[in-house]
Design a protein around this motif. Structure first.
Motif, PDB file in Angstrom:
ATOM      1  N   ASP A  39       0.791  -1.154   0.078  1.00 30.53           N
ATOM      2  CA  ASP A  39      -0.111  -0.058   0.114  1.00 30.53           C
ATOM      3  C   ASP A  39       0.646   1.445   0.092  1.00 30.53           C
ATOM      4  N   VAL A  40       1.991   1.169   0.350  1.00 33.27           N
ATOM      5  CA  VAL A  40       2.873   2.384   0.756  1.00 33.27           C
ATOM      6  C   VAL A  40       4.163   1.869   0.598  1.00 33.27           C
ATOM      7  N   LEU A  41       5.017   2.826  -0.023  1.00 35.81           N
ATOM      8  CA  LEU A  41       6.411   2.752  -0.253  1.00 35.81           C
ATOM      9  C   LEU A  41       7.102   3.820   0.218  1.00 35.81           C
ATOM     10  N   ILE A  42       8.051   3.516   1.178  1.00 37.74           N
ATOM     11  CA  ILE A  42       8.974   4.609   1.458  1.00 37.74           C
ATOM     12  C   ILE A  42      10.505   4.106   1.378  1.00 37.74           C
ATOM     13  N   PHE A  43      10.805   5.164   0.227  1.00 36.22           N
ATOM     14  CA  PHE A  43      12.275   4.632  -0.142  1.00 36.22           C
ATOM     15  C   PHE A  43      13.180   5.739   0.063  1.00 36.22           C
ATOM     16  N   PHE A  44      13.903   5.871   0.880  1.00 36.45           N
ATOM     17  CA  PHE A  44      14.894   7.165   1.081  1.00 36.45           C
ATOM     18  C   PHE A  44      15.961   6.980   0.132  1.00 36.45           C
ATOM     19  N   ILE A  45      15.980   7.786  -1.033  1.00 32.20           N
ATOM     20  CA  ILE A  45      16.777   7.741  -2.128  1.00 32.20           C
ATOM     21  C   ILE A  45      17.934   8.637  -1.941  1.00 32.20           C
ATOM     22  N   ASP A  46      19.183   8.407  -2.425  1.00 28.86           N
ATOM     23  CA  ASP A  46      20.233   9.345  -2.351  1.00 28.86           C
ATOM     24  C   ASP A  46      20.355   9.820  -3.784  1.00 28.86           C
ATOM     25  N   PRO A  47      20.295  11.107  -4.190  1.00 32.16           N
ATOM     26  CA  PRO A  47      20.355  11.427  -5.604  1.00 32.16           C
ATOM     27  C   PRO A  47      21.660  11.753  -5.935  1.00 32.16           C
ATOM     28  N   LEU A  48      22.712  11.923  -4.850  1.00 33.48           N
ATOM     29  CA  LEU A  48      23.851  12.329  -5.130  1.00 33.48           C
ATOM     30  C   LEU A  48      24.993  11.232  -5.197  1.00 33.48           C
ATOM     31  N   SER A  49      24.489   9.884  -5.120  1.00 36.59           N
ATOM     32  CA  SER A  49      25.253   8.664  -5.233  1.00 36.59           C
ATOM     33  C   SER A  49      24.847   7.841  -6.299  1.00 36.59           C
ATOM     34  N   ALA A  50      25.847   7.271  -7.359  1.00 30.56           N
ATOM     35  CA  ALA A  50      25.342   6.505  -8.356  1.00 30.56           C
ATOM     36  C   ALA A  50      25.021   5.085  -7.661  1.00 30.56           C
ATOM     37  N   GLN A  51      24.200   4.434  -8.151  1.00 32.85           N
ATOM     38  CA  GLN A  51      23.622   3.181  -7.794  1.00 32.85           C
ATOM     39  C   GLN A  51      23.869   2.010  -9.002  1.00 32.85           C
ATOM     40  N   PRO A  52      24.554   1.094  -8.690  1.00 33.20           N
ATOM     41  CA  PRO A  52      25.000   0.054  -9.580  1.00 33.20           C
ATOM     42  C   PRO A  52      23.379  -0.798 -10.056  1.00 33.20           C
ATOM     43  N   HIS A  53      22.458  -0.590  -9.301  1.00 34.26           N
ATOM     44  CA  HIS A  53      21.262  -1.251  -9.675  1.00 34.26           C
ATOM     45  C   HIS A  53      19.965  -0.096  -9.969  1.00 34.26           C
ATOM     46  N   ASP A  54      20.610   0.978 -10.490  1.00 38.29           N
ATOM     47  CA  ASP A  54      19.849   1.875 -10.845  1.00 38.29           C
ATOM     48  C   ASP A  54      18.369   1.943 -11.641  1.00 38.29           C
ATOM     49  N   VAL A  55      18.820   0.667 -12.523  1.00 38.95           N
ATOM     50  CA  VAL A  55      17.728   0.295 -13.280  1.00 38.95           C
ATOM     51  C   VAL A  55      16.478  -0.323 -12.512  1.00 38.95           C
ATOM     52  N   ASP A  56      16.831  -1.153 -11.410  1.00 35.11           N
ATOM     53  CA  ASP A  56      15.714  -1.523 -10.340  1.00 35.11           C
ATOM     54  C   ASP A  56      15.181  -0.512  -9.612  1.00 35.11           C
ATOM     55  N   VAL A  57      15.922   0.600  -9.370  1.00 37.30           N
ATOM     56  CA  VAL A  57      15.423   1.780  -8.545  1.00 37.30           C
ATOM     57  C   VAL A  57      14.375   2.418  -9.442  1.00 37.30           C
ATOM     58  N   LYS A  58      14.896   2.765 -10.678  1.00 38.61           N
ATOM     59  CA  LYS A  58      13.772   3.457 -11.451  1.00 38.61           C
ATOM     60  C   LYS A  58      12.467   2.733 -11.535  1.00 38.61           C
ATOM     61  N   ALA A  59      12.712   1.471 -11.842  1.00 40.98           N
ATOM     62  CA  ALA A  59      11.529   0.514 -12.011  1.00 40.98           C
ATOM     63  C   ALA A  59      10.514   0.378 -10.693  1.00 40.98           C
ATOM     64  N   LEU A  60      11.156   0.539  -9.764  1.00 38.39           N
ATOM     65  CA  LEU A  60      10.606   0.548  -8.342  1.00 38.39           C
ATOM     66  C   LEU A  60       9.796   1.702  -8.447  1.00 38.39           C
ATOM     67  N   THR A  61      10.310   2.712  -8.532  1.00 32.78           N
ATOM     68  CA  THR A  61       9.535   4.183  -8.361  1.00 32.78           C
ATOM     69  C   THR A  61       8.376   4.160  -9.486  1.00 32.78           C
ATOM     70  N   ARG A  62       8.868   3.630 -10.600  1.00 28.73           N
ATOM     71  CA  ARG A  62       7.880   3.620 -11.851  1.00 28.73           C
ATOM     72  C   ARG A  62       6.501   2.995 -11.522  1.00 28.73           C
ATOM     73  N   LEU A  63       6.832   1.839 -10.912  1.00 28.42           N
ATOM     74  CA  LEU A  63       5.620   0.912 -10.322  1.00 28.42           C
ATOM     75  C   LEU A  63       4.785   1.488  -9.424  1.00 28.42           C
ATOM     76  N   ALA A  64       5.431   2.024  -8.479  1.00 22.74           N
ATOM     77  CA  ALA A  64       4.835   2.784  -7.218  1.00 22.74           C
ATOM     78  C   ALA A  64       3.956   3.863  -8.049  1.00 22.74           C
ATOM     79  N   THR A  65       4.475   4.528  -8.814  1.00 20.72           N
ATOM     80  CA  THR A  65       3.817   5.581  -9.637  1.00 20.72           C
ATOM     81  C   THR A  65       2.561   5.214 -10.452  1.00 20.72           C
TER      82      THR A  65
END
Length: 121
Positions: free
Chosen positions: A74-100
């Motif tokens: 029902d809820v996703l609380i995802f504290f994102i660090d916008p200043l650090s590159a993430q090796p799994h950035d594709v997964d991060v974007k997919a997760l926030t896209r699905l929540a939206t």
């Protein structure tokens, strides 16, 4: 009772844990799910039960995404660090896209997490 997913990038885990301690009473009223490392840290900080998934880079983000698609979060609380590159950035974007896409309440920082948790019954 809401089903809440908790995730934090490495440089944001301390901030999420501090937030969870501050909101321990309200969080205790809900079903908590989290990626492995984040969830372990939240449990240690709060003593709350958290269902642990895989670590984010090892598939935990995708597990939360599947829960969103299946209507099990029902809820996703995802504290994102916008200043650090993430090796799994594709997964991060997919997760926030699905929540939206699936209209799941989404918080990416402390002020939005405060507002989202206040809105959850």
């Amino acid at each position: 009772m809401a089903r809440i997913g908790l995730v934090a990038h490495d440089d944001k885990k301390d901030e999420l844990c501090a937030w969870a301690v501050q909101h321990k009473r309200k969080l205790s009223e809900h079903d908590l799910w989290a990626t492995g490392t984040t969830g372990g840290r939240v449990m240690a900080a709060t003593g709350l039960p958290v269902t642990l998934l895989k670590s984010g880079p090892l598939g935990g983000d995708q597990q939360l995404g599947a829960m969103i698609c299946e209507g099990r979060l029902d809820v996703l609380i995802f504290f994102i660090d916008p200043l650090s590159a993430q090796p799994h950035d594709v997964d991060v974007k997919a997760l926030t896209r699905l929540a939206t896409l699936y209209d799941v309440l989404l918080a990416n920082n402390k002020p939005t997490a405060d507002a989202v948790l206040a809105a959850v019954q």
